[in-house]
Design an enzyme around this catalytic site. Structure first.
Site, mmCIF file in Angstrom:
data_model
loop_
_atom_site.group_PDB
_atom_site.id
_atom_site.type_symbol
_atom_site.label_atom_id
_atom_site.label_comp_id
_atom_site.label_asym_id
_atom_site.label_seq_id
_atom_site.Cartn_x
_atom_site.Cartn_y
_atom_site.Cartn_z
ATOM 1 N N LYS A 31 -19.088 53.785 0.074
ATOM 2 C CA LYS A 31 -19.710 53.046 -0.035
ATOM 3 C C LYS A 31 -20.448 53.971 1.287
ATOM 4 O O LYS A 31 -20.310 54.394 2.148
ATOM 5 C CB LYS A 31 -18.878 51.697 0.942
ATOM 6 N N GLU B 76 -5.766 35.290 -1.661
ATOM 7 C CA GLU B 76 -5.401 34.007 -0.648
ATOM 8 C C GLU B 76 -4.338 33.386 -0.566
ATOM 9 O O GLU B 76 -3.771 32.635 -0.139
ATOM 10 C CB GLU B 76 -7.044 32.917 -1.032
ATOM 11 N N ARG C 38 -8.871 29.254 -3.774
ATOM 12 C CA ARG C 38 -7.706 30.034 -4.266
ATOM 13 C C ARG C 38 -6.064 29.832 -4.643
ATOM 14 O O ARG C 38 -5.870 29.892 -5.315
ATOM 15 C CB ARG C 38 -7.929 31.756 -4.280
#
Ligand SMILES: Cc1ncc(C[n+]2csc(CCOP(=O)(O)OP(=O)(O)O)c2C)c(N)n1
Length: 640
Positions: A288, A378, A406
């Site tokens: 990353k 979630e 969600r």
């Protein structure tokens, strides 16, 4: 301002142009693409480290596959800047995330190359599988369907639901797992450990390389690959299963891990995989922030650009401000939670993959045994909190409003039906700003207030946020408690006020007035106060009520207001349908009040991206919008 592109990138206006390059030029193109992203984001902001990490993968995918006929789906989509630049949007890329400019995420209405609209995590495999099944139904045998998903997004349950299904399909599906060991914060959970094991196991890798060579040869058989593969499959599978490969166990052919920054090798591998039918997964290892040292070193900080920055050193250009500024609501949440937890050993913290974004990391650092990052999960975060509450603990489950969508069933089924005292802190409620419609927290007032056994509150300022959190931490047998607050700064530089219990379901009069009553819910009350000041110049005397609770409503206060005022305005940064204003209208209808009421909030349409204030203005609930509405109601024409 147009950013200058390198000499190869300059001539690329679509993947067709890219395909004209010689394979040997792809490394240089990758360098130019990376630089273009750095140059643009350093000036215009946006997500950052993730796009840098997939530059070579992006180039290789568009070089090998026949997009847009082949369907390429980016999970979350925050890493798709290179994709946007290579697919004809380079000249507009400087408008990325700006009001009326390009979206920060792939979006079907923006480009035929954006096969699926994204923003929330872990959807790519389901969507790609749906497309692959459709192609198979339509007998479009050569069409490829590719989902690019990060190791963070792979922690979401939806990804596993999709793989579970894909494994029993013959769908022509390629999952590219972009593994950089990071979510926004370091990735968490057993899957992360598993992926690391796979990557570092030497025996596994040696054996896998041998297998890969065989497969490389097989793919040359082209149309006969399916038959030949199945002959080899038995032995390969036995081997891989011996290694207990998770993906192979789900019937997905597993390839990799390979170096996701070796564009040459990626092109060869992807070309080979094209000829291998059925569901398969390619595990790529990337870094990353690749190619921009500060981002490689501090990956969480650079997930999105922390401001405009020097494109060589990474130094962030800071605005010099002398006087103390109000803190971000998220930081008030983070520090207050720790303060409350220090005084009450039952308080626990739960975040699904947003420790930095929510500032839950403050408690996680101080009390690692009492505050958890559970991954991009979630639904699990909500039910886990319900479990904690059954045992007498006091969970504070912090979820961005948009991501709470969600877990609606979990809120109803696991929390409210059982009447468990779980506390939900919904950050980024209202408009998210530049992230746009996938991230706006527009619906939570409406969807939370319709559930029995749920309290719904929103603070006017930092002090109220602290007091609401404190109130939610006090012993109560029943009822879930939602506290929603917006992205960004509050209004009180001296916010460390003593914690105080608030009466649940009680609002307050914050400004006296006689001509019109403005009833507000949450931070937008400050806009109403500004509007009331402006109205004084027109000799209009507006009263402002901070209702604090959308549920239970302060019926006493409301009755008082509706008896006194025949003109009422409600203000909320949530959807008008079913929201706070609706609650007031329901109350009026039930009690037969006849005051004229004007509701300000988010209309029944998708609101695109922009700054929060631009969007508030667009919807007419910025200070001027409230001011104009009040003038109109009181009978002064806006143009007067
Ligand atoms: C449902 C949902 N929850 C949380 C987020 C916030 N979020 C955006 S990107 C991200 C991390 C994604 O990590 P990964 O997939 O590994 O991609 P990387 O940025 O590491 O390339 C998170 C948690 C989201 N977009 N969707």
């Amino acid at each position: 301002m147009q950013i200058q592109a390198g000499e190869l990138l300059e001539n690329i206006h679509s993947p067709d142009d890219l395909k004209k390059l010689d394979k040997s030029e792809l490394t240089q193109l990758s360098t130019e693409l990376r630089q273009y992203i750095i140059d643009t984001v350093s000036v215009y902001g946006g997500h950052f480290a993730s796009s840098l990490g997939v530059v070579e993968l992006t180039v290789a995918l568009h070089y090998v596959f026949n997009t847009p006929d082949d369907q390429l789906i980016w999970d979350v989509g925050h890493q798709a800047y290179g994709h946007k630049i290579l697919t004809g949007r380079r000249n507009e890329f400087h408008t990325n995330r700006i009001y009326k400019g390009l979206s920060g995420f792939p979006k079907r209405s923006e480009s035929k190359f954006d096969a699926f609209g994204v923003g929330h995590s872990s959807t790519s495999i389901s969507a790609a599988l749906g497309m692959a099944m459709a192609s198979s139904y339509k007998n479009e045998k050569d069409r490829q369907h590719i989902a690019v998903i990060g190791d963070g997004a792979m922690t979401g349950g939806l990804a596993f639901e999709a793989m579970n299904h894909a494994g029993v399909s013959n769908a022509n599906l390629l999952i590219v797992l972009n593994d950089n060991c990071m979510s926004i914060d370091p990735n968490v959970g057993a899957l992360k450990d598993y992926l690391t094991d796979i990557t570092t196991s030497q025996t596994y890798n040696r054996m896998k390389d041998d297998v890969w060579k065989v497969l490389g040869k097989i793919s040359k058989f082209g149309p006969n690959a399916r038959e030949i593969i199945s002959n080899f499959e038995g032995s390969i599978k036995t081997f891989l299963l011996k290694q207990s490969n998770l993906f192979e166990s789900l019937n997905l052919r597993y390839f990799g891990p390979i170096d996701g920054h070796d564009v040459d090798h990626m092109v060869s591998v992807l070309s080979d995989l094209k000829d291998i039918p059925g569901p398969k997964i390619l595990h790529c290892i990337t870094r990353k922030g690749k190619g921009f040292e500060p981002a490689e070193q501090e990956q969480t900080k650079w997930h999105a650009a922390p401001g405009k920055f020097d494109k060589v050193t990474g130094e962030v250009h800071k605005k010099v401000i002398d006087n103390p500024q109000p803190p971000k609501y998220q930081d008030v949440f983070g520090h207050t939670l720790l303060e409350i937890a220090e005084a009450n050993d039952k308080v626990m913290g739960v975040t699904p993959a947003m420790p930095s974004g929510s500032s839950m990391n403050i408690m996680m650092k101080a009390m690692p045994e009492r505050a958890f990052d559970v991954g991009i999960a979630e639904q699990h975060a909500v039910t886990l909190s319900a479990g904690l509450a059954t045992q007498g603990l006091i969970p504070f489950c912090n979820i961005y409003s948009t991501f709470m969508q969600r877990a609606y069933d979990q809120v109803i089924h696991d929390v409210c039906i059982q009447n468990l005292p779980v506390n939900f802190c919904l950050d980024r409620a209202g408009f998210s700003g530049a992230d746009g419609p996938t991230h706006h927290g527009a619906y939570d007032i409406a969807f939370m207030r319709t559930i029995p056994n749920m309290i719904v509150a929103a603070p006017l300022n930092e002090e109220e946020l602290r007091n609401l959190m404190y109130t939610a931490s006090l012993p109560r047998e029943k009822s879930a408690f939602t506290i929603r607050y917006p992205r960004g700064e509050g209004v009180m530089p001296d916010w460390r006020t003593p914690l105080k219990e608030l009466e649940i379901g009680k609002g307050q009069l914050v400004q006296e007035g006689k001509d019109v009553a403005i009833l507000t819910f949450g931070h937008v009350g400050n806009y109403a106060l500004e509007a009331a000041e402006m109205l004084k110049n027109d000799q209009i005397d507006a009263a402002v009520y901070d209702m604090r609770f959308a549920k239970p409503l302060d019926k006493e206060l409301l009755a008082e207001v509706l008896e006194k005022f025949d003109k009422v305005i409600t203000v909320e940064d949530g959807c008008l349908m079913g929201g706070f204003g609706s609650a007031i209208v329901e109350f009026m209808s039930d009690r037969g009040y006849k005051s004229t009421i004007k509701r300000l909030g988010i209309p029944d349409e998708i609101i695109e991206h922009g700054t929060q204030m631009e969007l508030h203005k667009q919807c007419g609930f910025d200070p001027t919008g409230i001011y104009n509405t009040a003038r109109e109601m009181v009978g002064i024409s806006i143009n007067a």
